[in-house]
Design an enzyme around this catalytic site. Structure first.
Site, PDB file in Angstrom:
ATOM      1  N   LYS A 260       7.868 -33.433  10.795  1.00 36.66           N
ATOM      2  CA  LYS A 260       6.903 -32.975  11.790  1.00 36.66           C
ATOM      3  C   LYS A 260       5.631 -33.828  11.713  1.00 36.66           C
ATOM      4  CE  LYS A 260       8.268 -28.085  12.041  1.00 36.66           C
ATOM      5  NZ  LYS A 260       8.755 -28.083  13.441  1.00 36.66           N
ATOM      6  N   ASP A 330      15.023 -30.851  11.463  1.00 33.11           N
ATOM      7  CA  ASP A 330      14.000 -29.872  11.859  1.00 33.11           C
ATOM      8  C   ASP A 330      14.619 -28.677  12.590  1.00 33.11           C
ATOM      9  OD1 ASP A 330      11.476 -28.819  12.010  1.00 33.11           O
ATOM     10  OD2 ASP A 330      10.795 -30.115  13.653  1.00 33.11           O
ATOM     11  N   GLU A 332      16.454 -26.455  11.406  1.00 35.47           N
ATOM     12  CA  GLU A 332      16.988 -25.920  10.143  1.00 35.47           C
ATOM     13  C   GLU A 332      17.201 -24.415  10.186  1.00 35.47           C
ATOM     14  OE1 GLU A 332      13.836 -26.288  10.740  1.00 35.47           O
ATOM     15  OE2 GLU A 332      13.113 -24.334  10.091  1.00 35.47           O
ATOM     16  N   ARG A 334      18.454 -22.426  12.452  1.00 34.01           N
ATOM     17  CA  ARG A 334      19.784 -22.033  12.925  1.00 34.01           C
ATOM     18  C   ARG A 334      20.841 -22.269  11.861  1.00 34.01           C
ATOM     19  NH1 ARG A 334      19.087 -25.904  17.953  1.00 34.01           N
ATOM     20  NH2 ARG A 334      17.005 -25.048  17.598  1.00 34.01           N
TER      21      ARG A 334
HETATM   22  N1  BES Z   1      10.060 -23.567  12.890  1.00 29.48           N
HETATM   23  C1  BES Z   1      10.302 -24.389  14.021  1.00 29.48           C
HETATM   24  C2  BES Z   1       9.964 -23.701  15.347  1.00 29.48           C
HETATM   25  C3  BES Z   1       8.521 -23.445  15.610  1.00 29.48           C
HETATM   26  C4  BES Z   1       7.753 -24.360  16.315  1.00 29.48           C
HETATM   27  C5  BES Z   1       7.912 -22.262  15.202  1.00 29.48           C
HETATM   28  C6  BES Z   1       6.421 -24.102  16.562  1.00 29.48           C
HETATM   29  C7  BES Z   1       6.581 -22.011  15.448  1.00 29.48           C
HETATM   30  C8  BES Z   1       5.839 -22.938  16.149  1.00 29.48           C
HETATM   31  C9  BES Z   1      11.761 -24.797  14.058  1.00 29.48           C
HETATM   32  O1  BES Z   1      12.386 -24.923  12.832  1.00 29.48           O
HETATM   33  C10 BES Z   1      11.844 -26.120  14.731  1.00 29.48           C
HETATM   34  O2  BES Z   1      11.358 -27.067  14.187  1.00 29.48           O
HETATM   35  N2  BES Z   1      12.475 -26.163  15.899  1.00 29.48           N
HETATM   36  C11 BES Z   1      12.652 -27.363  16.645  1.00 29.48           C
HETATM   37  C12 BES Z   1      14.096 -27.400  17.097  1.00 29.48           C
HETATM   38  C13 BES Z   1      14.506 -28.699  17.714  1.00 29.48           C
HETATM   39  C14 BES Z   1      14.540 -29.778  16.677  1.00 29.48           C
HETATM   40  C15 BES Z   1      15.878 -28.511  18.326  1.00 29.48           C
HETATM   41  C16 BES Z   1      11.710 -27.333  17.838  1.00 29.48           C
HETATM   42  O3  BES Z   1      11.577 -26.281  18.457  1.00 29.48           O
HETATM   43  O4  BES Z   1      11.106 -28.363  18.122  1.00 29.48           O
HETATM   44 ZN    ZN Z   2      11.603 -23.794  11.286  1.00 33.10          ZN
HETATM   45 MN    MN Z   3      12.084 -26.874  11.971  1.00 32.50          MN
END
Ligand code: BES
Ligand code: ZN
Ligand code: MN
Length: 480
Positions: A260, A330, A332, A334
């Site tokens: 990230k 990222d 992760e 799921r």
């Molecule tokens: N924990 C994040 C989702 C998230 C984003 C929660 C912002 C709170 C605020 C999750 O693990 C994630 O990184 N999701 C990615 C998925 C993508 C790589 C398919 C996302 O939403 O960008």
């Molecule tokens: Zn996450």
């Molecule tokens: Mn993530």
């Protein structure tokens, strides 16, 4: 580990009284707001207030409940929240309010909402601060029928305590809460509330072939765990199938090698919100003695970078036997949920399966911070949760799971991939989880990435984690 270290500080306590207590408490008067407030009247927004000092020294707080045309139990919840914060911030030691004057809208719901607002709105995360608010506000509810009020209040206190406890644990940073310490805390809390608790460590998870849950935690000094809580239900038959709640507990989400950005990594200690809220829901169910048997399953992992971490392009074999090509480390949440869902169905054959997770940034794009996404394979379950969301004001909005979306996670090398194109990202998350739902399991997935925490103070939640979903689930469980 001492669970006392994780208790939310009590800043406000409510007691029901038949007569005005001695001393000179501040009198609180709730009053509908008006578009053009006269001098000495609070404004039109719920919770706005003015301080009125009488000649004899008596202090009155006149608090607006908002415009009458817009009044709902939620406006009273907001009124309670803002009032509580004012009382705490102004170090008031005692205040008195005529509870019998709070009867509309929605009769008892109005008073219940008001009390929830007070208890949730007085919450503060001050553990690591030098200047802690030392005082406790005693708020007296004056009523001619104290008995009914006291029992309603007792239920609300139990639920709001659990919400504030969840907020407190979610607030804790990743140098304090990791999969191991979360497991210990869950074990101690389970003990206190009479829940059965089993924690599977990484050696046991290996034997269980939880390849997806283990992979996510491989880069961390504190490897993955699976926390399982069981509540048998009060006075119910043990033969009744439980409702299963599954919650994502990523104690910190760096994104892994799909790292990230500096901006997006901040706040990722909140990525355990779903799991902690499942823990808090089980605690609440036990303290309310709900009849419905429950299981809570919390996969916990820390998504870190190291020589041992999993990588993009890796192919994992999940507990179900299905293989997953990693497109993004990222995505992760799921992965850990996949194994938790398999474990839950195999072990408990639940009557309904509800998972809660801060799964996608996409749900924030779609619904902002107002509603959480719900995706489900069962209309009745989905409708019941949507309804509970409206009743508790923890609102949901349904997104679809049409078969055509399966395309998004198609892999040429494995049974599926864990991510795909940018489009429909919340639905893609749901579609991925659905691959691990067995025929006949009634399932709903709540994506709480947008509602699990707030960036600025809200009427009954200070900036930080909200504890979203606990009140919604408890209200749902009470109705089945
Ligand atoms: N924990 C994040 C989702 C998230 C984003 C929660 C912002 C709170 C605020 C999750 O693990 C994630 O990184 N999701 C990615 C998925 C993508 C790589 C398919 C996302 O939403 O960008
Ligand atoms: Zn996450
Ligand atoms: Mn993530």
């Amino acid at each position: 580990m001492n669970i006392k270290d994780f208790e939310p500080v009590k800043t406000l306590s409510i007691s029901v009284v038949r007569e005005k207590p001695s001393g000179s408490p501040i009198t609180v008067i709730l009053q509908p707001g008006s578009e053009q407030a006269a001098l000495g009247e609070p404004g039109k927004s719920a919770g706005s207030l003015i301080v009125n000092r009488a000649d004899n020294g008596e202090i009155r707080l006149i608090v607006s409940t908002g415009l009458p045309a817009k009044a709902t139990p939620e406006t009273l919840r907001q009124t309670g929240g803002l009032l509580a914060r004012w009382l705490v911030d102004n170090k008031v030691s005692s205040a008195l309010i005529d509870a019998d004057s709070i009867s509309s809208p929605g009769g008892n719901n109005a008073l219940a909402g008001f009390c929830e607002g007070l208890l949730l709105g007085s919450y503060q995360f001050v553990k690591y601060r030098k200047n802690k608010p030392a005082n406790l506000v005693n708020l007296y509810l004056l009523s001619k029928e104290p008995a009914g009020l006291s029992s309603m209040l007792s239920d609300i206190e139990k639920t709001c305590y659990a919400v504030n406890l969840a907020r407190q644990i979610i607030h804790e940073p990743a140098n304090v809460i990791n999969p191991e310490t979360l497991s210990e805390l869950a074990r101690d809390l389970a003990n206190e509330y009479g829940l059965k608790c089993t924690v599977y460590d990484s050696a046991q998870l290996q034997e269980m072939k939880a390849g997806a849950l283990l992979a996510v935690g491989k880069g961390s000094k504190t490897p993955s765990r699976l926390i399982v809580l069981e509540y048998p239900g009060q006075g119910g038959s043990t033969a009744k199938a439980p409702v299963a709640l599954v919650g994502k507990a990523i104690t910190f989400d760096t994104g892994g090698y799909s790292l990230k950005s500096t901006e997006h990594i901040l706040g990722m200690k909140y990525d355990k919100a779903g799991g902690v809220s499942v823990l808090a829901t089980l605690i609440t169910a036990a303290s309310l003695k709900l009849p419905q048997p429950l299981v809570g399953v919390i996969p916990a992992a820390e998504n870190m970078i190291s020589g041992g971490s999993y990588r993009p392009d890796d192919i994992l074999t999940s507990m179900s036997g299905k293989t997953i090509e990693i497109v993004s480390t990222d995505a992760e949440g799921r992965l850990i949920l996949a194994d938790a869902l398999t474990f839950t169905q195999k072990t408990f054959k639940p009557a309904a399966l509800i998972d809660m997770a801060t799964l996608t940034g996409g749900v924030i794009i779609a619904l902002g911070h107002v509603r959480a996404g719900i995706l489900a394979n069962d209309d009745e379950l989905c409708r019941a949760l949507l309804k509970s969301g409206e009743q508790t004001y923890e609102r949901l909005w349904q997104l679809p799971l049409d078969e055509e979306y399966n395309e998004l996670i198609k892999s040429h090398e494995a049974d599926m991939r864990n991510s795909g194109p940018r489009e429909a990202s919340t639905i893609m998350g749901g579609i991925f989880l659905k691959q691990f739902i067995e025929d006949g399991t009634r399932w709903a997935h709540l994506d709480i990435a947008g509602t699990g925490d707030v960036a600025k103070d809200m009427p009954y939640c200070p900036a930080g984690p909200t504890g979203f979903g606990i009140r919604l689930l408890i209200n749902y469980l009470k109705q089945i």
